[in-house]
Motif scaffolding. Structure first.
Motif, PDB file in Angstrom:
ATOM      1  N   ALA A 198       9.737   8.827   7.306  1.00  0.00           N
ATOM      2  CA  ALA A 198      10.092   8.261   8.608  1.00  0.00           C
ATOM      3  C   ALA A 198      11.593   8.008   8.700  1.00  0.00           C
ATOM      4  O   ALA A 198      12.222   8.280   9.733  1.00  0.00           O
ATOM      5  N   LEU A 239       4.627   6.147  13.445  1.00  0.00           N
ATOM      6  CA  LEU A 239       4.176   4.760  13.301  1.00  0.00           C
ATOM      7  C   LEU A 239       2.688   4.678  12.976  1.00  0.00           C
ATOM      8  O   LEU A 239       2.197   3.623  12.585  1.00  0.00           O
ATOM      9  N   ALA A 296       2.159   3.547   9.402  1.00  0.00           N
ATOM     10  CA  ALA A 296       2.308   2.099   9.227  1.00  0.00           C
ATOM     11  C   ALA A 296       1.068   1.367   9.750  1.00  0.00           C
ATOM     12  O   ALA A 296       0.571   0.424   9.115  1.00  0.00           O
ATOM     13  N   LYS A 297       0.565   1.806  10.889  1.00  0.00           N
ATOM     14  CA  LYS A 297      -0.629   1.192  11.472  1.00  0.00           C
ATOM     15  C   LYS A 297      -1.833   1.373  10.552  1.00  0.00           C
ATOM     16  O   LYS A 297      -2.611   0.437  10.336  1.00  0.00           O
ATOM     17  N   ALA A 339       7.919  -0.337   5.812  1.00  0.00           N
ATOM     18  CA  ALA A 339       9.005  -0.755   6.696  1.00  0.00           C
ATOM     19  C   ALA A 339      10.317  -0.929   5.943  1.00  0.00           C
ATOM     20  O   ALA A 339      11.381  -0.488   6.409  1.00  0.00           O
TER      21      ALA A 339
END
Length: 516
Positions: free
Chosen positions: A132, A371, A374-375, A390
């Protein structure tokens, strides 16, 4: 010497499965996907476009022949563009080759020493956070190319300069910057529009190729004053073997650490991609040590040629699977097509505007900033894995790639803290007869024990029943949970039966669809 029998083996595989025609058509699809990406990633790395094409050729013909992952396709990857850009800025283009020679040797030795499973023990939170961060760096760097400018020295400077770049455009005075921006926007628009609206019969025609064609045709039709890609008359002229003076600089500890970082990141990305490709088909599974060895050979040759580093690439690999490839012959042939195209039609590539490739990379980079990962980490494994993602992401963007990865790996160790007094894991593998095996895990299943776990699971027969007993498991970290989930899904696709014995938090951490 070794590539010839491997190629013959690949051809034999394709003939045995009756899939030669499917491999042939899949290779053309992958070739069309690879051409714009090879050149675009080279430009994003701060090197001439032909360097990426050489890596694509080696990744197809050589690594395709030796690969441990039969349907994975190797070539220059966006995931290494940032670190290569830093290498070129700091040490010069001439040092890229020697650094890749060392990186390739490290990967080759890792394959020989059977360390492939250890790379799989890297936390998915770190890997996806790294990707990312790389994606965002590519986006903010290539946006400046859309304005006819070049990337700044680091990501934060690129990010801070974006508002000024937009404000510099003038709708009343159409100069070179405005024309370049128009080409980039048309490329992005055509790429996204095609991927959204393309008819089913043309679903394998890649959006990146259509975007580049649209941008190129626009520049030619309107006679726009934009920078175009420089390609030499002969691809051989682009080969730049390392010089003795450059090899002597490898004694520097900083350069050796850079080579180690490239080997580490390239290996992690390759094996992550290979695991993802395995989830897309029901054919032979990846032999991770063999794949690592093949990547080492490829990067060694890329270093000797003075080109870009390579990894297994998920974009090309997924296109290969979706196009119906049956064996490694498809990857080999796609490398042959790149070589033939570059050798016979270099004048076509010289018509491509730099902004068109930048447009493709903006889309490619943005897709790396997912994202969803991450979720997924937060919903299934809690706050700590998402925090690792993160922090890795922010550190990669704010500092550099190596620092971001090291910080992420350091944070991963925090997952061990609650289990420091009971880190031991006992693995029992029993043959119960009647084509039934039982694999029991007792203790704490953490990334430290992952190579042992993966070795036992992958040695189970592909058919018959496997009983996976996790009732005496006291802990299961997210890295092991991801690998166990992959194994459960892969066994289901391959037609094997699995009985999962687990309850409570341990079972909740696994995606157990299809497990009885």
């Amino acid at each position: 010497m070794t590539a010839v029998p491997a190629s013959s083996e690949a051809a034999g595989e394709a003939r045995a499965s009756g899939g030669f025609v499917r491999d042939l058509t899949a290779s053309v699809v992958v070739f069309l996907v690879a051409i714009p990406l090879c050149m675009g990633i080279a430009v994003a790395s701060g090197v001439p476009a032909e360097k990426g094409l050489i890596t694509g050729i080696i990744g197809g013909i050589v690594v395709g022949a030796l690969a441990g992952s039969p349907l994975q396709v190797s070539g220059p990857a966006a995931g290494l563009a940032v670190i290569v850009f830093e290498v070129v800025q700091r040490y010069g283009l001439a040092m890229l080759g020697p650094i890749l020679v060392v990186a390739g040797i490290i990967q080759l030795l890792a394959g020989v020493l059977r360390l492939g499973q250890w790379f799989r023990a890297i936390s998915p939170a770190v890997v996806h956070g790294m990707l990312a961060g790389i994606g965002l760096l590519i986006v903010v760097g290539q946006i400046h190319v859309l304005f006819g400018d070049g990337p700044r020295p680091n990501g934060l400077q690129n990010l801070m300069a974006i508002p000024g770049a937009f404000l510099s455009l003038s709708p009343l005075d159409i100069g070179r910057a405005e024309q370049t921006f128009l080409v980039g926007v048309v490329t992005i628009g055509a790429m996204l529009l095609w991927e959204k609206l393309r008819p089913a019969k043309l679903k394998l025609l890649p959006g990146a190729l259509l975007g580049v064609v649209a941008g190129t045709l626009l520049a030619a039709a309107l006679g726009l004053d934009v920078q175009r890609i420089a390609i030499p008359e002969s691809i051989v002229a682009a080969i730049a073997p390392p010089q003795a003076s450059d090899l002597a600089r490898l004694a520097s500890p900083a350069i050796l650490i850079t080579a180690l970082a490239i080997a580490f990141i390239a290996s992690a990305e390759t094996l992550l991609s290979a695991a993802a490709v395995d989830r897309m088909h029901s054919g032979p599974r990846t032999k991770y040590d063999k794949e690592l060895f093949a990547q080492g050979v490829g990067n060694l040759l890329c270093g000797l040629a003075g080109s870009l580093p390579m990894t297994g690439v998920i974009v090309r690999s997924s296109a290969n699977v979706q196009a119906g490839a049956q064996s490694r012959l498809s990857a080999i042939l796609h490398g042959v097509w790149i070589l033939g195209f570059v050798a016979l039609l270099p004048f076509v590539l010289r018509q491509i505007p730099s902004a068109a490739l930048a447009g493709v990379l903006v889309v490619t980079g943005w897709r790396l900033v997912s994202l969803q990962h991450a979720k997924h980490l937060f919903q299934r494994y809690g706050a700590l894995p998402m925090a690792i993602w993160a922090v890795t992401f922010v550190t990669v963007v704010a500092t550099d790639l190596l620092t971001g990865v090291l910080v992420g790996l350091a944070l991963t160790v925090l997952e061990l803290v609650p289990h420091l007094r009971r880190l031991r894991l006992r693995i029992r593998d029993k043959d119960l007869g009647e084509e039934t095996r039982e694999v029991s895990l007792e203790g704490a299943a953490t990334f430290v024990q992952l190579p042992r776990i993966a070795k036992v699971l992958e040695a189970t027969p592909p058919k018959g029943m496997v009983r996976l007993n996790l009732e005496r498991l006291s802990a299961l970290d997210h890295t092991c949970a991801e690998v166990l989930t992959e194994w459960l899904k892969g066994r289901r696709r391959g037609g094997g039966q699995v009985e999962l014995q687990a309850s409570g938090p341990i079972r909740d951490r696994l995606e157990v669809v299809g497990a009885h």
